[in-house]
Design a protein around this motif. Sequence first.
Motif, PDB file in Angstrom:
ATOM      1  N   LEU A  51       0.831  -1.205   0.000  1.00  0.00           N
ATOM      2  CA  LEU A  51       0.000   0.000   0.000  1.00  0.00           C
ATOM      3  C   LEU A  51       0.866   1.256   0.000  1.00  0.00           C
ATOM      4  O   LEU A  51       0.613   2.199  -0.752  1.00  0.00           O
ATOM      5  N   VAL A  52       1.903   1.254   0.823  1.00  0.00           N
ATOM      6  CA  VAL A  52       2.781   2.423   0.898  1.00  0.00           C
ATOM      7  C   VAL A  52       3.419   2.699  -0.464  1.00  0.00           C
ATOM      8  O   VAL A  52       3.438   3.834  -0.954  1.00  0.00           O
ATOM      9  N   VAL A  55       0.892   4.127  -2.818  1.00  0.00           N
ATOM     10  CA  VAL A  55       0.556   5.523  -2.511  1.00  0.00           C
ATOM     11  C   VAL A  55       1.646   6.462  -3.054  1.00  0.00           C
ATOM     12  O   VAL A  55       1.344   7.495  -3.653  1.00  0.00           O
ATOM     13  N   ALA A  59       0.751   9.076  -5.955  1.00  0.00           N
ATOM     14  CA  ALA A  59       0.967  10.495  -5.663  1.00  0.00           C
ATOM     15  C   ALA A  59       1.739  11.138  -6.802  1.00  0.00           C
ATOM     16  O   ALA A  59       1.430  12.257  -7.234  1.00  0.00           O
ATOM     17  N   LEU A  64       2.264  14.922  -7.405  1.00  0.00           N
ATOM     18  CA  LEU A  64       2.827  15.219  -6.090  1.00  0.00           C
ATOM     19  C   LEU A  64       3.967  14.234  -5.827  1.00  0.00           C
ATOM     20  O   LEU A  64       3.714  13.058  -5.589  1.00  0.00           O
ATOM     21  N   VAL A  65       5.179  14.726  -5.896  1.00  0.00           N
ATOM     22  CA  VAL A  65       6.322  13.842  -5.668  1.00  0.00           C
ATOM     23  C   VAL A  65       6.630  13.811  -4.180  1.00  0.00           C
ATOM     24  O   VAL A  65       7.055  14.811  -3.612  1.00  0.00           O
ATOM     25  N   LEU A  66       6.402  12.670  -3.566  1.00  0.00           N
ATOM     26  CA  LEU A  66       6.593  12.551  -2.120  1.00  0.00           C
ATOM     27  C   LEU A  66       7.810  11.695  -1.802  1.00  0.00           C
ATOM     28  O   LEU A  66       8.095  10.723  -2.511  1.00  0.00           O
ATOM     29  N   THR A  67       8.497  12.065  -0.750  1.00  0.00           N
ATOM     30  CA  THR A  67       9.612  11.251  -0.280  1.00  0.00           C
ATOM     31  C   THR A  67       9.325  10.685   1.109  1.00  0.00           C
ATOM     32  O   THR A  67       9.988   9.755   1.541  1.00  0.00           O
ATOM     33  N   GLU A  68       8.357  11.284   1.790  1.00  0.00           N
ATOM     34  CA  GLU A  68       7.995  10.812   3.134  1.00  0.00           C
ATOM     35  C   GLU A  68       6.477  10.791   3.291  1.00  0.00           C
ATOM     36  O   GLU A  68       5.785  11.622   2.694  1.00  0.00           O
ATOM     37  N   LEU A  69       6.035   9.878   4.088  1.00  0.00           N
ATOM     38  CA  LEU A  69       4.599   9.761   4.320  1.00  0.00           C
ATOM     39  C   LEU A  69       4.392   9.426   5.798  1.00  0.00           C
ATOM     40  O   LEU A  69       5.083   8.550   6.337  1.00  0.00           O
ATOM     41  N   ALA A  70       3.497  10.130   6.450  1.00  0.00           N
ATOM     42  CA  ALA A  70       3.181   9.833   7.852  1.00  0.00           C
ATOM     43  C   ALA A  70       1.671   9.678   7.948  1.00  0.00           C
ATOM     44  O   ALA A  70       0.927  10.594   7.598  1.00  0.00           O
ATOM     45  N   VAL A  71       1.235   8.510   8.403  1.00  0.00           N
ATOM     46  CA  VAL A  71      -0.203   8.237   8.492  1.00  0.00           C
ATOM     47  C   VAL A  71      -0.568   8.050   9.961  1.00  0.00           C
ATOM     48  O   VAL A  71       0.066   7.258  10.663  1.00  0.00           O
ATOM     49  N   ASN A  72      -1.577   8.779  10.393  1.00  0.00           N
ATOM     50  CA  ASN A  72      -2.020   8.688  11.793  1.00  0.00           C
ATOM     51  C   ASN A  72      -3.284   7.858  11.890  1.00  0.00           C
ATOM     52  O   ASN A  72      -4.327   8.245  11.349  1.00  0.00           O
ATOM     53  N   LEU A  78       2.153   5.383  11.350  1.00  0.00           N
ATOM     54  CA  LEU A  78       2.962   4.722  10.319  1.00  0.00           C
ATOM     55  C   LEU A  78       3.752   5.803   9.599  1.00  0.00           C
ATOM     56  O   LEU A  78       3.178   6.775   9.111  1.00  0.00           O
TER      57      LEU A  78
ATOM     58  N   TRP B 311      -6.890  11.278  -5.532  1.00  0.00           N
ATOM     59  CA  TRP B 311      -5.775  10.582  -4.882  1.00  0.00           C
ATOM     60  C   TRP B 311      -5.931  10.632  -3.358  1.00  0.00           C
ATOM     61  O   TRP B 311      -5.723   9.624  -2.667  1.00  0.00           O
ATOM     62  N   GLY B 333      -5.767  10.981   9.534  1.00  0.00           N
ATOM     63  CA  GLY B 333      -5.201  11.875   8.521  1.00  0.00           C
ATOM     64  C   GLY B 333      -3.816  11.407   8.135  1.00  0.00           C
ATOM     65  O   GLY B 333      -3.306  10.420   8.683  1.00  0.00           O
ATOM     66  N   PHE B 334      -3.233  12.096   7.182  1.00  0.00           N
ATOM     67  CA  PHE B 334      -1.850  11.763   6.821  1.00  0.00           C
ATOM     68  C   PHE B 334      -1.132  12.998   6.291  1.00  0.00           C
ATOM     69  O   PHE B 334      -1.751  14.012   5.968  1.00  0.00           O
ATOM     70  N   GLU B 335       0.166  12.853   6.236  1.00  0.00           N
ATOM     71  CA  GLU B 335       0.982  13.963   5.741  1.00  0.00           C
ATOM     72  C   GLU B 335       2.021  13.421   4.773  1.00  0.00           C
ATOM     73  O   GLU B 335       2.718  12.449   5.081  1.00  0.00           O
ATOM     74  N   ARG B 337       5.349  14.408   2.391  1.00  0.00           N
ATOM     75  CA  ARG B 337       6.376  15.445   2.292  1.00  0.00           C
ATOM     76  C   ARG B 337       7.297  15.149   1.131  1.00  0.00           C
ATOM     77  O   ARG B 337       7.790  14.022   0.995  1.00  0.00           O
ATOM     78  N   GLY B 338       7.508  16.148   0.281  1.00  0.00           N
ATOM     79  CA  GLY B 338       8.453  16.023  -0.821  1.00  0.00           C
ATOM     80  C   GLY B 338       9.429  17.175  -0.792  1.00  0.00           C
ATOM     81  O   GLY B 338       9.376  18.007   0.116  1.00  0.00           O
TER      82      GLY B 338
END
Lengths: 100, 379
Positions: A51-52, A55, A59, A64-72, A78, B311, B333-335, B337-338
Motif C-alpha cells: 500500500l505504501v 501511494v 501520488a 505530487l512527488v513525495l519522499t515521506e509519508l506519515a499516516v495517523n 505509520l 488521490w 489523517g496523513f501527511e 512530504r516532498g
Amino acid sequence: MGLLKNLFKPAARGPAPLPSGSFTVDRSGEIITCTIPSSFSRDGLKDISKLVLRVFKDAKEAGLVLTELAVNFGAMKLKAREMRGGAMIFLTPAAARKNK
Amino acid sequence: MTESTNELPAASEPKPKILLLDDDPDVLALYQQMMLQLPSQPEVHIATSGPIAITMLEAESFNVLVSDLQMPKMDGLQVITIVRRKHPRLRTVILSGLTDEQMRARAYSMGIDLYMEKPGNGKELNFLMDCVESLLDSEKRGGFRGIQSKSLVDLIQLECLSGTSTVLKITNGKAEGKIWVENGEVIDASADDSEGEEAFKRILSWKAGSFETLPMEAGHPRKITASYHGLLLDSAQTMDEAKADSSAIDGINLSEDLNAASNTTVSDTQFFRKAGLGRIQGVEFALKIPQERSIPLQKWGLENAGPMAAWVQDTLSQFQSLGDKCEFGSIQGFEGRGVQRVLHVSMEGANTFAVGMLGTVSREQVEQNVKKVLERWAS
C-alpha cells in the motif's frame, strides 16, 4: 470430566499486541530487513508495504512527488520514507508515542 | 589588440575569460583593472572595436562579453547580433551612456543578459562588477537561456521554484520596479513610490516591458510574508476584478456561499482570497473534499483539483481498510512530504481538508498553518 474442563479451559485471547519497529522493502514490496516482532504476521507487513509503495506511485501520477509519508491511525503511527523505489517503514503504537 | 593581465596564481580549473569591448582605451583599462579583482579570478581581455572582438571570439572561447553600445563602424548591437548567432552560450553585457528605454528593450530582445548604464560613481561600478561576477557564476552553474517570451508571472514562478536569491528589475516605459526573491520566496517589491505587496501587484499589472536579473542584496529587509503562490493568485484576482463589472462583486454573500457550496455563485478563488488564505506563509493551496461525492469540492490555489482530490480520497480509503485489517484504529489523517511540497490531509466531520505547503515549511509550521486554514475556513 466437566470439572477438568473447567480447570483447563483455554485462557481468553486478548487483542494481539500492536507491532512496533521498522522494516525495509524493495520496489516489489518484498521485505528485506525487519525489526517487527514475529507475532505480527508477515502478510500484514506485506499489505502495508504494498500500500505504501502504491501511494507513493499514485501520488507521483497525481502531480505530487513525495519522499515521506506519515499516516495517523487511532492506535498507530505509520511513517514511510521512499528509498529508490523501495521504502523504509516505521510502525509506532500510539501508547509508545505518548510514553516518549 | 589583446592583453591578458591576470597576475593571480593558476588554479586547477581553467579561469573564466571576459572580453571587454570599448572604443575608449581609458575606460577599457579601468574596467580591466576592476574585473581582475573579481573573486572568480578571470582572465580579462580587451578589444577596441567590434571586428577585433569578433576575431578574438573566433580564435578562443570566452565566458562573458562586456560591450559598449556606441562605437564607430560597428556598434554594440551589431556585435551582439553576430555574437548571439555564432556564440549562443556567451553571456553578454551591454554598457551604454544612453538612457533610452527603447534601446534597452531592443537589446534585451536580442537576448543579452544585462543592459546597464555606464557606471557614474564607485557604487555603480561595484554594482557592475557584482553583475559580471554573477554572470560568471551562472555560466559555471550552467542552465538554459532565452526566456524573453515568458510572462512576468512565469519568470517569478521560475525564480521561486528554483529556490534562487535574486532581484528582478522590471522596466515598463518610464516606470521601474524591483522584486526581491530570497531562497525562492518573494520578500519585497518596490515600484515608484510604493513597496511591499502593493508594489508587487502594481508591477504585475504592467502589460509589457523588459526585465533583468540582478544579484541579491544581502540583508534586504523582508516586507512581504505571503507565499508567492498566494501573491500571484491575489494579483491575478485583483486584475480580473478590475476588469469585471463591479456590481457582480458587490452582491457576493460569502457566508451563504460557504454554507451552500453546491449552490455557490462565486468562484472558489474569489472566496478564499477574501478569506486571506494566500497570506498564510508557505500555504500554496487548500482543498475541501466533502465525503458526499455529489457535493462539489472547494479549492483554492489549484487549477485542476480533480486528480489531487481523487488521490487523497483513494489514499484515505485504502489506509482505512488497512487500519481495519491490522487493528490500527480509524485513520485520522496523513501527511506527505516532498522536496517541493508538503501535503497535510486531515478529516474534520464529514469533510476532508488537504492543505499544500512549500517544501521548506518546517513541521511545526505545518501544524500552525493547517490550524489557521481550518480556522479561516470555519469562520
